[in-house]
Design an enzyme around this catalytic site. Structure first.
Site, PDB file in Angstrom:
ATOM      1  N   ARG A 147      43.744  51.212  41.813  1.00 25.52           N
ATOM      2  CA  ARG A 147      42.540  51.581  40.756  1.00 25.52           C
ATOM      3  C   ARG A 147      41.315  50.386  40.779  1.00 25.52           C
ATOM      4  NH1 ARG A 147      44.717  50.523  36.053  1.00 25.52           N
ATOM      5  NH2 ARG A 147      42.867  50.104  34.820  1.00 25.52           N
ATOM      6  N   LYS A 148      41.323  49.621  42.152  1.00 24.94           N
ATOM      7  CA  LYS A 148      40.411  48.549  42.050  1.00 24.94           C
ATOM      8  C   LYS A 148      39.225  49.252  42.929  1.00 24.94           C
ATOM      9  CE  LYS A 148      43.772  44.794  42.616  1.00 24.94           C
ATOM     10  NZ  LYS A 148      44.496  43.763  43.231  1.00 24.94           N
ATOM     11  N   THR A 149      38.166  49.858  42.159  1.00 20.34           N
ATOM     12  CA  THR A 149      37.358  50.782  42.718  1.00 20.34           C
ATOM     13  C   THR A 149      35.894  50.203  42.018  1.00 20.34           C
ATOM     14  OG1 THR A 149      37.703  52.449  41.049  1.00 20.34           O
ATOM     15  CG2 THR A 149      38.668  52.680  43.297  1.00 20.34           C
ATOM     16  N   THR A 282      39.502  49.883  49.077  1.00 23.30           N
ATOM     17  CA  THR A 282      38.381  50.241  48.417  1.00 23.30           C
ATOM     18  C   THR A 282      37.563  48.851  48.346  1.00 23.30           C
ATOM     19  OG1 THR A 282      39.738  49.814  46.430  1.00 23.30           O
ATOM     20  CG2 THR A 282      39.168  52.038  47.333  1.00 23.30           C
TER      21      THR A 282
END
Length: 308
Positions: A147-149, A282
């Site tokens: 979820r590191k976007t 990402t």
């Protein structure tokens, strides 16, 4: 359906079907408004003459992001004709597409479209490299993102992961109930935190627990976790811990994450590891180099390749 199975039943071109036309239009509109919230002075330079431009790929990698590129130019009344399919391996210098429309509209969409395509293709390229490295070891698990976007850009980056052959992992907080170390601290222990997560998840969601030791992993599995995330384990610690957990709870999925890069990924591949997730797919993916060049009928000059 796991990502590997998803891609086994559809072509890369079909991944565009995952994207809602309304969502694409909304994103494109927002990006264009960000770039031109008031006057577009350069429109007075070019005017409205019918024009065409060639899209060139100037660095190697994987082409990804065609639906977003199309949506941006559709917002400014331009048409895109593609010469290469989604997921193509790019060898510079390659002519990827042509865009046609009024000059001022074509140039209004230029930078926004290039930024989006370059970023999405960069993520897909990193994902493809990670999957290739993992498959080279004979490992059959899932390589995934996290979820590191980039805020506001998650759909593009998650889509890029899929084009590159990786799993997108949970899209948002509603896709999986993940118990992190801070949740454990807030509730007073792994067992209590996983128990609450299990209640919240009901029958529709899986529960994953982040663990820093074998003891925590066993507690999480006993409390009902579907998956255990072994976070920041060194390879020599990871594999025996995963083996011990699987011996007690063979149906519990094991994910490895934390400190994993393209350089050391293969060390984390093993028979008791089901998922390897990398935030760098990402967070650290370099953008590919594309350019959009207007040309007169009968002349399409080729730009220089990217020099790293």
């Amino acid at each position: 359906m796991p990502t590997g199975q998803l891609q086994a039943v559809m072509e890369l071109e079909d991944l565009a079907l995952l994207l809602s036309p309304a969502t694409l239009a909304s994103l494109a509109d927002g990006w264009l408004r960000e770039d031109c919230p008031s006057f577009n002075y350069t429109a007075l330079i070019t005017g409205t003459a019918p024009s065409q431009a060639a899209l060139w790929a100037k660095s190697p990698g994987v082409l990804a992001g065609r639906p977003f590129f199309d949506a941006i130019f559709a917002q400014v009344n331009c048409q895109v004709s593609w010469f290469l399919p989604e997921g193509s391996k790019l060898e510079p210098v390659a002519k990827v597409a042509e865009v046609r429309g009024p000059a001022h509209c074509l140039l209004l969409g230029e930078r926004v479209a290039l930024n989006t395509l370059a970023r999405c293709s960069g993520v897909a390229s990193s994902a493809a490299a990670a999957v290739e490295a993992a498959r080279g070891t004979g490992w059959a698990g899932h390589v995934a993102g996290t979820r590191k976007t980039t805020p506001g850009f998650r759909l593009v980056e998650k889509y890029g992961l899929l084009v590159g052959g990786a799993g997108s992992h949970r899209y948002d907080l509603g896709g999986l109930v993940m118990v992190k170390d801070n949740h454990v601290m807030a509730t007073g222990g792994v067992k209590k935190a996983v128990g609450r997560a299990r209640q919240a998840a009901g029958f529709t969601l899986k529960v994953e627990a982040e663990c820093s030791s074998l003891q925590e992993a066993l507690e999480a599995a006993e409390a009902g976790a579907d998956l255990v995330l072994l976070d920041n384990f060194r390879p020599e610690e990871l594999h025996p811990t995963a083996a011990a957990l699987k011996a007690r709870f063979p149906s519990v999925g094991v994910e490895a994450s934390g400190g994993i890069t393209l350089g050391n990924l293969t060390q984390f591949c093993g028979p008791h590891i089901d998922v390897i997730s990398l935030g760098m797919l990402t967070q650290a993916a370099p953008a590919l180099d594309f350019s959009l060049k207007l040309f007169a009928d009968g002349a399409t000059p080729v730009p220089h390749a990217h020099r790293s």
